[in-house]
Each structure stands twice: as structure tokens, then as C-alpha cells.
Design a protein around this motif. Sequence first.
Motif, PDB file in Angstrom:
ATOM      1  N   HIS B   4       0.821  -1.204   0.000  1.00  0.00           N
ATOM      2  CA  HIS B   4       0.000   0.000   0.000  1.00  0.00           C
ATOM      3  C   HIS B   4       0.857   1.257   0.000  1.00  0.00           C
ATOM      4  O   HIS B   4       2.017   1.237   0.430  1.00  0.00           O
ATOM      5  N   TRP B   6       0.489   5.507   1.068  1.00  0.00           N
ATOM      6  CA  TRP B   6      -0.295   6.625   1.585  1.00  0.00           C
ATOM      7  C   TRP B   6       0.673   7.674   2.109  1.00  0.00           C
ATOM      8  O   TRP B   6       1.882   7.493   2.062  1.00  0.00           O
ATOM      9  N   TYR B  20       1.586   7.125  -5.605  1.00  0.00           N
ATOM     10  CA  TYR B  20       1.558   5.762  -6.139  1.00  0.00           C
ATOM     11  C   TYR B  20       2.609   4.950  -5.405  1.00  0.00           C
ATOM     12  O   TYR B  20       3.489   5.502  -4.744  1.00  0.00           O
ATOM     13  N   SER B  38       0.973   0.643  -8.537  1.00  0.00           N
ATOM     14  CA  SER B  38      -0.425   1.055  -8.449  1.00  0.00           C
ATOM     15  C   SER B  38      -0.672   2.173  -9.448  1.00  0.00           C
ATOM     16  O   SER B  38       0.273   2.832  -9.893  1.00  0.00           O
ATOM     17  N   THR B  40      -1.615   6.021 -10.089  1.00  0.00           N
ATOM     18  CA  THR B  40      -1.455   7.231  -9.279  1.00  0.00           C
ATOM     19  C   THR B  40      -2.838   7.735  -8.865  1.00  0.00           C
ATOM     20  O   THR B  40      -3.766   7.750  -9.674  1.00  0.00           O
ATOM     21  N   ALA B  41      -2.946   8.106  -7.594  1.00  0.00           N
ATOM     22  CA  ALA B  41      -4.241   8.588  -7.094  1.00  0.00           C
ATOM     23  C   ALA B  41      -4.042   9.861  -6.284  1.00  0.00           C
ATOM     24  O   ALA B  41      -3.015  10.027  -5.613  1.00  0.00           O
ATOM     25  N   THR B  53      -3.152   3.712  -1.970  1.00  0.00           N
ATOM     26  CA  THR B  53      -2.996   3.046  -3.257  1.00  0.00           C
ATOM     27  C   THR B  53      -2.558   1.608  -3.000  1.00  0.00           C
ATOM     28  O   THR B  53      -2.014   1.298  -1.931  1.00  0.00           O
ATOM     29  N   THR B  54      -2.802   0.736  -3.965  1.00  0.00           N
ATOM     30  CA  THR B  54      -2.430  -0.671  -3.805  1.00  0.00           C
ATOM     31  C   THR B  54      -1.775  -1.190  -5.079  1.00  0.00           C
ATOM     32  O   THR B  54      -2.347  -1.067  -6.167  1.00  0.00           O
TER      33      THR B  54
END
Lengths: 283, 96
Positions: B4, B6, B20, B38, B40-41, B53-54
Amino acid sequence: MPERSVTTQPGMVPAASRTAGTMFAALYGELVPHAGHDPEHDAYQLFYQRSLAMGWLDDSSAGGGLEEGMVRATGLWGMNDAGWSHPLAAPGSALTSWFQVEASAVADDRPLPVQPFLRCAEDTTERVGTLNLSTVQILLPVQGLDPSSRPPYAAVPSMQTVDWFAACDLRSRTPVEVGINSGRDPSIPALAKQLTGHLGDLDQDVFVCSSHDIAGQDALVPPPFDDRLWNGPPRHGVVLRGQLAEWSCDAVGWLAEVVADSVAQLGFRSPLLFTVTRAQSPG
Amino acid sequence: MSGHGWWNKGNCSNNRANVYNCLYEWYTDNTWRQKACSPTAELRPGGGRGNRTTARHACANTLPTSWRNHVDVDVIGEIDTSEWPYNQANVACRVY
């Protein structure tokens, strides 16, 4: 299909710090959510932050930051994952929450850290609701224990903390069933008599065993994780019936630690599925 | 195999970051090879639900293998620092 180099393969960093193995906890029962709980604060976030707050999160593998070279926290586990529901949970199993960590190498005179692990698991679950716990299921990385390294004063390290439960009200004693399963490995049924004898020989009454039976897959809540995480599926096991000093994650965790060390002393060296269910009180 | 990503706000002013994470597997030539990333968020800080994200990759087998999970954080509207933090673990998961 790409050709693989004969000499270059994936592997383990030679100097990597040793760990005990994957530890997994699943809590079952009824969870009534607190009013107004914000779902953003999920099991992963809460468990991670609780572990960090208690000083139990191992951060020693971290790197790559501006703080390269700083002293990192050694701890009891590194975070893997957590959630309220799990795609592999058996339908109708009343799973309330699950937690997966990588247990750090176990000190020679300390147990697997099951009590602190369950403390964080229970705290996390109760942070979002009122929990009526019926079953606790734990994957114990027994392969990470080395009985030959235990000093004489801590052959079963959890015995050093047995008096914590001596203060329990006698009325708190709770009938339980303890499932101990070695998966596809038939070792545990073969060790059942020695194990119950060992538990009986210890100077403890946190768990008093009254009977035991050989048990297979049908005796267990199916674990909510892939068989490849251990030696699953849970085919070979025993069920111990008896009284626990109190129905709490602390007592379950203490018993799990003692059973892990006991089976390790008996030569067992694989992940062990340990499931404690609160039995219905007679009358 | 999953990891993950964060971020925590620290002393940043803004409340959003592009994040990401990527998984790297160790090879015996002492290299770390990227196996999954992952998407990109844009995330708020804190690492709660919907703010992680994962990165995932299926395991070929369960041989013990060293992995790193790198997280890249770009706080929107602020000058980046150069760190590329990771956590490392030995996992019973090998990918070729």
C-alpha cells in the motif's frame, strides 16, 4: 516466454533481518457500529496507528527517506494488511475484522507477541463498534520459534506472566473449545496427548483442559486466508475442551503463546492454526 | 503479493497529494526489479479507506523472497523533497 538467466534469480537479501513469519488474527462475533463512525477510519489505518502508538510496530526495514541512517524503531511486527471483511471468509462465519502482520524475530526469552497483537486487533475493532466476541482465530508462525535458544528461566516465556490472570475473578472462568490445527501436516493429532500433558504439567490454571479429541476440517471455522499462507487446508488437528480464566483476547493470546512454545518443544516447526471459541455455558 | 501507499501531512500546507506505490523484488545480482505499480491517485493524508494506493502481483510460488514497497508522494502545489521511502520484507512469494 522470456528466458531466465541461469545465475540471476529472485531471492532473499543475504543480510536481511530475520523474521518469525506471518501472523494473522481473525475476530468473529457481533459488531454493532458506533453511531457516526466515519468509514474512512478503517481497520488498516486504525490497526497501523494503534500498533505505532503502543511502540510495537517494527519500522527497522524502512529506508529511502531523507532520514536515511536514522535509528529506526525495532518492534514486534511489521504491518501487512487488515480489514473488516475478507473475500475468503466463509459465508455466515460472522467475521468482524482481520489483521495480518509479519512477526519480527522472537527474542530468546520472549513469546510470540500474540497478546499485544490481539490487543491491537481488539482495540481496533472496538474503536468502531461494540464487539461481542465469539471466536478468535490466529495463524501462529511456530516455525519462527527455536526452543533450543530458550534460557532455563524462560523455557515457556509466557509462564513469566501467568500471575496476571491469577487476579481474575473465579466467576470469570469461561468454557472454551481450543482448535489446534497443523493443516496438511498430520503432526498435531500425533502430538495431542503430549501437548495436553505438557499443558497440565505447567504451573498454570489460565487454561484447564478437561478433554480433547482428534478433529479435522469440520471442527473449525474455515480461516479467511489462502491455504498457501500456511500448510492448509486445515485437515489435521485436535480440539481441547476446558476452562479459560476469562473470556478475553489477553487470555486467548496468552494461551496461544503457551501452545506455540509447547508444540515447538515437541518438535513442531510449521505455521499453526489456533482457534478459540467460547462454548455455551451449561444451564 | 500487495503493498500500500499513503502519506501523512507532516508540515505540508496542502491537503492533497498524488501518490503511487511500486513493488520491487530482489535478484541475486543485487538489483531490485520493479514488478508492479499502483495507479497514481490523488489522496488526502492519513492512510484511511479510500486514501491508499495498492500495487499487486500474483505469486508464481511461495519461495521466500525479499521485496520492497516504494511509495512516491507528490504534494500538490508544493516543492517536492527527494526521498523515495520504502519498507522491506521477506515474503513467501516469488515472481519471475
